[in-house]
Design a protein around this motif. Structure first.
Motif, PDB file in Angstrom:
ATOM      1  N   ALA A  24       0.834  -1.210   0.000  1.00 26.66           N
ATOM      2  CA  ALA A  24       0.000   0.000   0.000  1.00 26.66           C
ATOM      3  C   ALA A  24       0.866   1.257   0.000  1.00 26.66           C
ATOM      4  N   ALA A  25       1.917   1.247   0.804  1.00 30.34           N
ATOM      5  CA  ALA A  25       2.763   2.434   0.934  1.00 30.34           C
ATOM      6  C   ALA A  25       3.605   2.701  -0.306  1.00 30.34           C
ATOM      7  N   PHE A  26       4.017   1.651  -1.001  1.00 28.48           N
ATOM      8  CA  PHE A  26       4.931   1.833  -2.127  1.00 28.48           C
ATOM      9  C   PHE A  26       4.242   2.010  -3.478  1.00 28.48           C
ATOM     10  N   VAL A  27       2.923   1.974  -3.504  1.00 22.81           N
ATOM     11  CA  VAL A  27       2.222   2.230  -4.763  1.00 22.81           C
ATOM     12  C   VAL A  27       2.550   3.644  -5.257  1.00 22.81           C
ATOM     13  N   THR A  28       2.549   4.619  -4.372  1.00 25.92           N
ATOM     14  CA  THR A  28       2.867   6.002  -4.753  1.00 25.92           C
ATOM     15  C   THR A  28       4.270   6.094  -5.321  1.00 25.92           C
ATOM     16  N   GLU A  29       5.214   5.416  -4.699  1.00 22.28           N
ATOM     17  CA  GLU A  29       6.600   5.415  -5.180  1.00 22.28           C
ATOM     18  C   GLU A  29       6.665   4.808  -6.584  1.00 22.28           C
ATOM     19  N   PRO A  36       5.820  -0.351 -11.907  1.00 25.51           N
ATOM     20  CA  PRO A  36       5.073  -1.168 -10.947  1.00 25.51           C
ATOM     21  C   PRO A  36       5.861  -2.362 -10.422  1.00 25.51           C
ATOM     22  N   ASN A  37       7.092  -2.524 -10.859  1.00 24.55           N
ATOM     23  CA  ASN A  37       7.884  -3.692 -10.474  1.00 24.55           C
ATOM     24  C   ASN A  37       8.986  -3.381  -9.472  1.00 24.55           C
ATOM     25  N   ILE A  38       8.817  -2.330  -8.667  1.00 25.79           N
ATOM     26  CA  ILE A  38       9.840  -2.044  -7.660  1.00 25.79           C
ATOM     27  C   ILE A  38       9.817  -3.159  -6.610  1.00 25.79           C
ATOM     28  N   PRO A  39      10.958  -3.480  -6.018  1.00 19.44           N
ATOM     29  CA  PRO A  39      11.047  -4.637  -5.110  1.00 19.44           C
ATOM     30  C   PRO A  39      10.000  -4.706  -3.995  1.00 19.44           C
ATOM     31  N   PRO A  40       9.634  -3.602  -3.334  1.00 19.59           N
ATOM     32  CA  PRO A  40       8.614  -3.750  -2.284  1.00 19.59           C
ATOM     33  C   PRO A  40       7.252  -4.217  -2.810  1.00 19.59           C
ATOM     34  N   LEU A  41       7.014  -4.044  -4.110  1.00 19.66           N
ATOM     35  CA  LEU A  41       5.736  -4.469  -4.684  1.00 19.66           C
ATOM     36  C   LEU A  41       5.793  -5.875  -5.265  1.00 19.66           C
ATOM     37  N   THR A  42       6.986  -6.393  -5.471  1.00 21.20           N
ATOM     38  CA  THR A  42       7.110  -7.721  -6.072  1.00 21.20           C
ATOM     39  C   THR A  42       7.574  -8.793  -5.085  1.00 21.20           C
ATOM     40  N   THR A  44       7.553 -11.546  -2.402  1.00 19.50           N
ATOM     41  CA  THR A  44       6.530 -12.510  -1.995  1.00 19.50           C
ATOM     42  C   THR A  44       6.514 -12.633  -0.468  1.00 19.50           C
ATOM     43  N   LEU A  45       5.453 -13.219   0.046  1.00 17.66           N
ATOM     44  CA  LEU A  45       5.355 -13.452   1.484  1.00 17.66           C
ATOM     45  C   LEU A  45       6.478 -14.376   1.940  1.00 17.66           C
ATOM     46  N   HIS A  46       6.792 -15.396   1.157  1.00 18.38           N
ATOM     47  CA  HIS A  46       7.876 -16.319   1.492  1.00 18.38           C
ATOM     48  C   HIS A  46       9.210 -15.561   1.576  1.00 18.38           C
ATOM     49  N   GLU A  47       9.486 -14.701   0.605  1.00 24.08           N
ATOM     50  CA  GLU A  47      10.729 -13.914   0.607  1.00 24.08           C
ATOM     51  C   GLU A  47      10.780 -12.969   1.810  1.00 24.08           C
ATOM     52  N   LEU A  48       9.652 -12.364   2.133  1.00 22.52           N
ATOM     53  CA  LEU A  48       9.608 -11.458   3.287  1.00 22.52           C
ATOM     54  C   LEU A  48       9.873 -12.220   4.579  1.00 22.52           C
ATOM     55  N   ARG A  49       9.272 -13.388   4.716  1.00 26.56           N
ATOM     56  CA  ARG A  49       9.495 -14.198   5.927  1.00 26.56           C
ATOM     57  C   ARG A  49      10.967 -14.611   6.038  1.00 26.56           C
ATOM     58  N   ASP A  50      11.581 -14.971   4.925  1.00 29.13           N
ATOM     59  CA  ASP A  50      13.012 -15.293   4.930  1.00 29.13           C
ATOM     60  C   ASP A  50      13.832 -14.084   5.371  1.00 29.13           C
ATOM     61  N   ASP A  51      13.448 -12.899   4.892  1.00 24.39           N
ATOM     62  CA  ASP A  51      14.154 -11.669   5.256  1.00 24.39           C
ATOM     63  C   ASP A  51      14.031 -11.388   6.756  1.00 24.39           C
ATOM     64  N   LEU A  52      12.859 -11.632   7.320  1.00 24.93           N
ATOM     65  CA  LEU A  52      12.661 -11.404   8.754  1.00 24.93           C
ATOM     66  C   LEU A  52      13.545 -12.315   9.607  1.00 24.93           C
ATOM     67  N   LYS A  53      13.982 -13.447   9.043  1.00 23.72           N
ATOM     68  CA  LYS A  53      14.819 -14.406   9.777  1.00 23.72           C
ATOM     69  C   LYS A  53      16.318 -14.116   9.647  1.00 23.72           C
ATOM     70  N   GLU A  54      16.690 -13.240   8.721  1.00 26.37           N
ATOM     71  CA  GLU A  54      18.109 -12.943   8.490  1.00 26.37           C
ATOM     72  C   GLU A  54      18.765 -12.400   9.760  1.00 26.37           C
ATOM     73  N   GLU A  55      19.959 -12.891  10.068  1.00 28.35           N
ATOM     74  CA  GLU A  55      20.671 -12.452  11.271  1.00 28.35           C
ATOM     75  C   GLU A  55      21.129 -11.002  11.198  1.00 28.35           C
ATOM     76  N   ASN A  56      21.446 -10.531  10.001  1.00 33.22           N
ATOM     77  CA  ASN A  56      21.977  -9.172   9.851  1.00 33.22           C
ATOM     78  C   ASN A  56      20.896  -8.165   9.457  1.00 33.22           C
ATOM     79  N   VAL A  57      19.623  -8.533   9.668  1.00 32.89           N
ATOM     80  CA  VAL A  57      18.499  -7.665   9.317  1.00 32.89           C
ATOM     81  C   VAL A  57      17.543  -7.566  10.501  1.00 32.89           C
ATOM     82  N   VAL A  58      17.057  -6.350  10.748  1.00 32.69           N
ATOM     83  CA  VAL A  58      16.031  -6.108  11.760  1.00 32.69           C
ATOM     84  C   VAL A  58      14.933  -5.297  11.078  1.00 32.69           C
TER      85      VAL A  58
END
Length: 168
Positions: A24-29, A36-42, A44-58
């Protein structure tokens, strides 16, 4: 600014809500850059969940009651932290939530962090102004596909020292 926000780590069980918020937030961007293919819009939920598990990411979020209304992702690399995907729900923008998230990042930074980087689309005037207001200075532009990003940096302690000197 709003005082009734709760800011904390985004848990995995909020991944779906985080994905919805970012989209919703990145539609304007995407509209600003006619892409329409900027990374926050493309992402996936699986990719986001993997990102949340990364040790060097908060990823931290801002909740208004039970609703996730803002978030920011922080990636750590040595003495450098990079903020990305700063998102605020479209109906909540202009209330200072993005600014609060920018300040809320500081306690999550490892002690050895000396500089914080952010990036945004080169044509995102509102984002650039917000980052500059927070003490970030433009460093360079970088093109990725059809988009050009502007990278800004803030040396920790430098802005505070400058503000103290100006106050004297």
């Amino acid at each position: 600014m709003t005082d009734d926000l709760t800011i904390d780590l985004v848990p995995d069980e909020s991944a779906g809500e985080l994905l919805t918020l970012r989209r919703a937030a990145f539609v304007t961007e995407a509209q600003i850059h006619d892409d329409p293919n900027i990374p926050p819009l493309t992402q996936t939920l699986h990719e986001l969940r993997d990102d949340l598990k990364e040790e060097n990411v908060v990823t931290i979020g801002a909740w208004d009651g039970h609703r996730l209304v803002g978030s920011v992702r922080i990636e750590f690399e040595g003495t450098k932290a990079t903020l990305g995907r700063l998102a605020v729900a479209p109906d909540q923008q202009g209330r200072g939530i993005g600014t609060q998230l920018m300040f809320a990042v500081l306690p999550y930074l490892p002690e050895e962090t000396t500089e914080v980087w952010v990036f945004t689309g080169k044509d995102s005037a509102q984002n650039l102004a917000m980052y500059q207001q927070q003490g970030y200075e433009e460093q360079f532009d970088k093109t990725a596909g059809d988009l050009t990003y502007t990278y800004l940096r803030r040396i920790l302690g430098e802005v505070d020292a400058r503000n103290d000197a100006e106050a004297r």
